[in-house]
Design a protein around this motif. Structure first.
Motif, short mmCIF file in Angstrom:
data_model
loop_
_atom_site.label_atom_id
_atom_site.label_comp_id
_atom_site.label_asym_id
_atom_site.label_seq_id
_atom_site.Cartn_x
_atom_site.Cartn_y
_atom_site.Cartn_z
N GLN A 5 -20.96 -1.89 26.51
CA GLN A 5 -19.78 -2.85 26.60
C GLN A 5 -18.74 -2.82 26.62
O GLN A 5 -17.70 -1.42 26.05
N ASP A 6 -17.26 -2.61 27.54
CA ASP A 6 -16.16 -2.53 27.91
C ASP A 6 -16.08 -1.34 27.25
O ASP A 6 -14.74 -0.80 26.74
N HIS A 8 -14.32 2.23 27.77
CA HIS A 8 -12.88 2.71 28.68
C HIS A 8 -13.08 4.15 28.66
O HIS A 8 -12.96 4.44 27.20
N GLY A 19 -13.28 -0.90 31.12
CA GLY A 19 -13.64 -1.76 30.72
C GLY A 19 -15.19 -1.66 31.16
O GLY A 19 -15.44 -2.60 32.29
N SER A 21 -18.84 -2.73 31.61
CA SER A 21 -20.14 -2.70 30.90
C SER A 21 -21.27 -3.41 31.61
O SER A 21 -20.78 -4.32 33.22
N GLY A 56 -15.12 0.96 23.29
CA GLY A 56 -16.63 0.52 23.87
C GLY A 56 -17.86 0.67 23.15
O GLY A 56 -17.49 1.78 22.47
N ARG A 212 -13.78 -0.12 36.79
CA ARG A 212 -14.59 -1.15 36.82
C ARG A 212 -15.65 -0.91 37.74
O ARG A 212 -15.89 -1.05 38.34
#
Ligand SMILES: Nc1ncnc2c1ncn2[C@@H]1O[C@H](COP(=O)(O)OP(=O)(O)OP(=O)(O)O)[C@@H](O)[C@H]1O
Ligand SMILES: [Mg+2]
Length: 246
Positions: A5-6, A8, A19, A21, A56, A212
């Motif tokens: 989750q997110d 970094h 980011g 996920s 994250g 990402r």
């Protein structure tokens, strides 16, 4: 089984993951693609707790922020560079966790189990007593794979499982990964540049691009896509939105 989750992660000024996920369900096989240096191996290391994300959350097999030793019972890992123990013969590399982990398997059955896994990755029994330095790069890769699957863990991470293998062995390894997922119900995350791996192994494909997950879908959707970033990568074209100087 896996939730990121997110995530970094930066190294100094270099922002690698900005980011990320995704989730992988039990028994699902996710294949991660993306250019060299985009952070695929860093992402796997974050999942394994070998790198700690700057921001994250990672959850694996119900463990939040797992530490490597907590994951040992759940996860088998093939590192990009195989990362074998140089001072141990092949069979002890493969049997390492069986003998030294909680199972504490005795030497003879551990050797038997190692030979069986070595056969599955196409290695002859005579290779069992060689040392890693005596193997070719492709053989080291296969020993790394045999070690990853040795304890039949429910979660498997493969970083470039077919890199450096001839096309036939690559097909053997792709079939093996698919079989482990389908028959043993394992959950797998595989990083690859090999489009046959993508076709043969993926339930779902995710492309890492500019920090990402740029795209997600099935292998068939990936291969049929007209997205300019995805198609440049898959078709290996020089011209397109992905810069060649990285
Ligand atoms: N420990 C580290 N310290 C500093 N920078 C690092 C570290 N590990 C990775 N990096 C940097 O992070 C970036 C992503 O590296 P990573 O190994 O994840 O790439 P990759 O997507 O796996 O590439 P490849 O397809 O070539 O294996 C690179 O720019 C690399 O230099
Ligand atoms: Mg890598």
């Amino acid at each position: 089984m896996i939730r990121a989750q997110d995530i970094h992660k930066a190294f100094g000024p270099k922002r690698v993951l900005t980011g990320v996920s995704f989730e992988v369900a039990r028994g699902e096989s996710l294949v991660v693609i993306g250019g060299s240096g985009t952070g695929k191996s860093v992402l796997l290391k974050c999942l394994l707790g070998l790198e700690s994300p700057d921001r994250g959350e990672v959850m694996i097999a119900g463990l939040t922020r797992p530490r490597p030793h907590e994951l040992a019972a759940h996860v088998g890992m093939l590192f990009q560079g195989a990362a074998l123990f140089d001072s141990l013969p092949v069979w002890q590399n493969v049997a390492f966790r069986l003998m030294r982990g909680p199972a504490r398997m005795a030497r003879a059955p551990a050797r038997e189990a190692a030979l069986e896994k070595l056969a599955r990755v196409g290695m002859a029994p005579e290779s069992a007593d060689l040392y890693p330095a005596e193997l070719s790069g492709g053989m080291q890769k296969r020993v790394g794979l045999a070690r990853a699957i040795a304890g039949e863990p429910p979660i498997l991470f493969f970083d470039e499982p077919t890199a450096g293998l001839d096309p036939i062995l690559a097909a053997v390894i792709n079939a093996l990964i698919r079989e482990i997922v389908t028959e043993m119900g394992a959950t797998a995350v595989t990083i690859t540049h090999d489009m046959r791996t993508l076709r043969d192994v993926a339930d779902r494909v995710a492309m890492l691009h500019e920090g990402r997950l740029y795209w997600q879908g099935t292998a068939a959707e990936a291969l049929a896509s007209d997205d300019p970033v995805l198609t440049q990568f898959i078709q290996g074209r020089i011209d397109g939105p992905i810069p060649t100087l990285r």
